[in-house]
Design a protein around this motif. Structure first.
Motif, PDB file in Angstrom:
ATOM      1  N   LYS A 189       0.861  -1.191   0.000  1.00 43.17           N
ATOM      2  CA  LYS A 189       0.000   0.000   0.000  1.00 43.17           C
ATOM      3  C   LYS A 189       0.893   1.235   0.000  1.00 43.17           C
ATOM      4  O   LYS A 189       1.646   1.468   0.945  1.00 43.17           O
ATOM      5  CB  LYS A 189      -0.928   0.011   1.217  1.00 43.17           C
ATOM      6  CG  LYS A 189      -1.900   1.190   1.196  1.00 43.17           C
ATOM      7  CD  LYS A 189      -2.941   1.086   2.294  1.00 43.17           C
ATOM      8  CE  LYS A 189      -2.340   1.240   3.666  1.00 43.17           C
ATOM      9  NZ  LYS A 189      -3.366   1.308   4.726  1.00 43.17           N
TER      10      LYS A 189
ATOM     11  N   PRO B 275      -5.781   3.753 -11.715  1.00 39.33           N
ATOM     12  CA  PRO B 275      -6.772   4.149 -10.698  1.00 39.33           C
ATOM     13  C   PRO B 275      -6.142   4.202  -9.310  1.00 39.33           C
ATOM     14  O   PRO B 275      -5.306   3.376  -8.947  1.00 39.33           O
ATOM     15  CB  PRO B 275      -7.836   3.054 -10.801  1.00 39.33           C
ATOM     16  CG  PRO B 275      -7.143   1.889 -11.401  1.00 39.33           C
ATOM     17  CD  PRO B 275      -6.091   2.427 -12.315  1.00 39.33           C
ATOM     18  N   THR B 276      -6.571   5.212  -8.538  1.00 34.82           N
ATOM     19  CA  THR B 276      -6.099   5.382  -7.153  1.00 34.82           C
ATOM     20  C   THR B 276      -7.260   5.825  -6.267  1.00 34.82           C
ATOM     21  O   THR B 276      -8.246   6.388  -6.746  1.00 34.82           O
ATOM     22  CB  THR B 276      -4.988   6.449  -7.065  1.00 34.82           C
ATOM     23  OG1 THR B 276      -5.509   7.687  -7.563  1.00 34.82           O
ATOM     24  CG2 THR B 276      -3.764   6.039  -7.870  1.00 34.82           C
ATOM     25  N   ASN B 277      -7.131   5.572  -4.975  1.00 33.12           N
ATOM     26  CA  ASN B 277      -8.067   6.122  -3.996  1.00 33.12           C
ATOM     27  C   ASN B 277      -7.604   7.538  -3.656  1.00 33.12           C
ATOM     28  O   ASN B 277      -6.415   7.771  -3.391  1.00 33.12           O
ATOM     29  CB  ASN B 277      -8.106   5.266  -2.736  1.00 33.12           C
ATOM     30  CG  ASN B 277      -8.576   3.840  -3.024  1.00 33.12           C
ATOM     31  OD1 ASN B 277      -9.440   3.636  -3.887  1.00 33.12           O
ATOM     32  ND2 ASN B 277      -7.999   2.864  -2.331  1.00 33.12           N
ATOM     33  N   GLN B 278      -8.555   8.454  -3.680  1.00 32.50           N
ATOM     34  CA  GLN B 278      -8.197   9.860  -3.486  1.00 32.50           C
ATOM     35  C   GLN B 278      -9.087  10.494  -2.418  1.00 32.50           C
ATOM     36  O   GLN B 278     -10.269  10.183  -2.331  1.00 32.50           O
ATOM     37  CB  GLN B 278      -8.352  10.640  -4.804  1.00 32.50           C
ATOM     38  CG  GLN B 278      -7.558  10.087  -5.963  1.00 32.50           C
ATOM     39  CD  GLN B 278      -7.853  10.821  -7.253  1.00 32.50           C
ATOM     40  OE1 GLN B 278      -8.406  11.921  -7.235  1.00 32.50           O
ATOM     41  NE2 GLN B 278      -7.476  10.224  -8.383  1.00 32.50           N
ATOM     42  N   TRP B 279      -8.512  11.381  -1.599  1.00 31.39           N
ATOM     43  CA  TRP B 279      -9.261  12.246  -0.685  1.00 31.39           C
ATOM     44  C   TRP B 279      -8.376  13.438  -0.315  1.00 31.39           C
ATOM     45  O   TRP B 279      -7.194  13.467  -0.665  1.00 31.39           O
ATOM     46  CB  TRP B 279      -9.723  11.478   0.562  1.00 31.39           C
ATOM     47  CG  TRP B 279      -8.625  11.012   1.481  1.00 31.39           C
ATOM     48  CD1 TRP B 279      -8.076  11.699   2.503  1.00 31.39           C
ATOM     49  CD2 TRP B 279      -7.939   9.762   1.439  1.00 31.39           C
ATOM     50  NE1 TRP B 279      -7.097  10.971   3.124  1.00 31.39           N
ATOM     51  CE2 TRP B 279      -7.000   9.756   2.477  1.00 31.39           C
ATOM     52  CE3 TRP B 279      -8.029   8.626   0.600  1.00 31.39           C
ATOM     53  CZ2 TRP B 279      -6.163   8.683   2.728  1.00 31.39           C
ATOM     54  CZ3 TRP B 279      -7.208   7.557   0.859  1.00 31.39           C
ATOM     55  CH2 TRP B 279      -6.275   7.596   1.903  1.00 31.39           C
TER      56      TRP B 279
ATOM     57  N   ILE C  48       1.072   5.383  -0.152  1.00 33.31           N
ATOM     58  CA  ILE C  48       0.312   6.628   0.070  1.00 33.31           C
ATOM     59  C   ILE C  48       1.215   7.801  -0.276  1.00 33.31           C
ATOM     60  O   ILE C  48       2.332   7.914   0.242  1.00 33.31           O
ATOM     61  CB  ILE C  48      -0.175   6.735   1.526  1.00 33.31           C
ATOM     62  CG1 ILE C  48      -1.168   5.615   1.849  1.00 33.31           C
ATOM     63  CG2 ILE C  48      -0.842   8.095   1.780  1.00 33.31           C
ATOM     64  CD1 ILE C  48      -1.642   5.600   3.283  1.00 33.31           C
TER      65      ILE C  48
ATOM     66  N   LEU D 104      -3.220  10.400  -2.237  1.00 36.86           N
ATOM     67  CA  LEU D 104      -3.402   9.326  -3.217  1.00 36.86           C
ATOM     68  C   LEU D 104      -2.967   8.015  -2.576  1.00 36.86           C
ATOM     69  O   LEU D 104      -1.863   7.921  -2.026  1.00 36.86           O
ATOM     70  CB  LEU D 104      -2.577   9.593  -4.478  1.00 36.86           C
ATOM     71  CG  LEU D 104      -2.819  10.939  -5.188  1.00 36.86           C
ATOM     72  CD1 LEU D 104      -1.867  11.082  -6.370  1.00 36.86           C
ATOM     73  CD2 LEU D 104      -4.259  11.052  -5.646  1.00 36.86           C
ATOM     74  N   GLU D 105      -3.831   7.014  -2.696  1.00 38.84           N
ATOM     75  CA  GLU D 105      -3.516   5.696  -2.125  1.00 38.84           C
ATOM     76  C   GLU D 105      -3.631   4.651  -3.228  1.00 38.84           C
ATOM     77  O   GLU D 105      -4.629   4.591  -3.957  1.00 38.84           O
ATOM     78  CB  GLU D 105      -4.464   5.366  -0.981  1.00 38.84           C
ATOM     79  CG  GLU D 105      -4.179   4.003  -0.354  1.00 38.84           C
ATOM     80  CD  GLU D 105      -5.160   3.647   0.751  1.00 38.84           C
ATOM     81  OE1 GLU D 105      -5.048   4.242   1.837  1.00 38.84           O
ATOM     82  OE2 GLU D 105      -6.043   2.809   0.499  1.00 38.84           O
ATOM     83  N   LYS D 106      -2.590   3.800  -3.345  1.00 38.66           N
ATOM     84  CA  LYS D 106      -2.589   2.741  -4.373  1.00 38.66           C
ATOM     85  C   LYS D 106      -2.082   1.448  -3.751  1.00 38.66           C
ATOM     86  O   LYS D 106      -0.969   1.387  -3.237  1.00 38.66           O
ATOM     87  CB  LYS D 106      -1.666   3.143  -5.536  1.00 38.66           C
ATOM     88  CG  LYS D 106      -1.518   2.099  -6.631  1.00 38.66           C
ATOM     89  CD  LYS D 106      -2.802   2.009  -7.436  1.00 38.66           C
ATOM     90  CE  LYS D 106      -2.597   1.089  -8.663  1.00 38.66           C
ATOM     91  NZ  LYS D 106      -2.526  -0.336  -8.269  1.00 38.66           N
TER      92      LYS D 106
END
Length: 256
Positions: free
Chosen positions: A8, A29-33, A10, A51-53
């Motif tokens: 993981k 694609p990445t998780n974003q907040w 970040i 950004l989290e991948k």
């Protein structure tokens, strides 16, 4: 990191304060907040894009782009805050240096302080006079000791006469000082003690002179030492008590 599998990853991108319309372009694609980070002189905080991948492999080592809008005028906010802060500080220093913080000489508190200072100075002079009186007391005691040793009644009478003259002279010096303290509106607390001190000192002087005369008269009549002691024993006790009271009152005045 090359040739390493990362379970993981970040990545945080901290943007300038005031940034808006934040967007990211990534090749996968990445998780974003978004978060907020506060630093020096920040008001609203700096936006942070997170950004989290998961499961990152060397093939993911590619560039990504972050887009945001930023008003250049916002660059002036922190410098203006510093300038304004220092300006207000200098204005406050100038105002303080030109402000008269002293108490007005016409104010009641200032006049009361002056009156109290005058009372204190006068009381110190009064204390000095009473200490002179105590010194005269000691001289009378010394003359009685010399009388018991030498039997010279004439010298002892001369010592009593000199002491009486000194008491009268000190009383003349004391009178105007007492009137000054009594007339001051700031002496309402100290005057009762001072008046009591004067009364005790006068009574002590009378007792001392009476005892002195009794001892000299008895010696001239060639009475025994024990008989003399019996005659003055009650006077001696009263003199010791009065002396202690006078010294206690003088100590009280010195502590004010």
């Amino acid at each position: 990191m090359e040739e390493i599998l990362i379970e993981k990853l970040i990545v945080k991108v901290v943007l300038p304060e005031g940034s808006k319309d934040i967007d990211v372009s990534a090749p996968f694609p990445t998780n974003q907040w978004q978060e907020v980070k506060y630093s020096h002189l920040d008001i609203a905080g700096r936006p942070v894009l997170v950004l989290e991948k998961p499961d990152v492999i060397p093939e993911h080592n590619l560039h990504f782009q972050v887009y945001y809008k930023f008003n250049n005028i916002s660059l002036l906010i922190e410098p203006m805050m510093l300038i304004t802060g220092f300006f207000l500080l200098f204005v406050a220093c100038i105002a303080y240096m030109h402000t008269d913080m002293s108490i007005s000489k016409n104010s009641p508190s200032y006049l009361a302080k002056l009156q109290w200072d005058e009372v204190q100075a006068t009381v110190q002079q009064i204390q000095g006079i009473f200490h002179q009186c105590l010194a005269v007391h000691d001289k009378l005691e010394t003359s009685l000791h010399d009388l018991s040793r030498t039997g010279d009644a004439k010298s002892c009478k001369a010592a009593r006469k000199a002491a009486d003259a000194q008491f009268k002279e000190l009383a003349k010096e004391l009178k105007p000082l007492l009137l000054s303290v009594q007339s001051s509106p700031q002496s309402y607390q100290i005057w009762p003690k001072l008046d009591d001190l004067v009364a005790k000192e006068r009574e002590l002087q009378d007792k001392l002179m009476a005892r002195h005369a009794t001892v000299v008269d008895s010696v001239e009549k060639k009475q025994r030492g024990q008989d003399i002691e019996n005659r003055i024993s009650s006077q001696q006790q009263k003199i010791a008590a009065l002396r202690q009271e006078v010294e206690s009152l003088l100590e009280y005045l010195s502590e004010i």
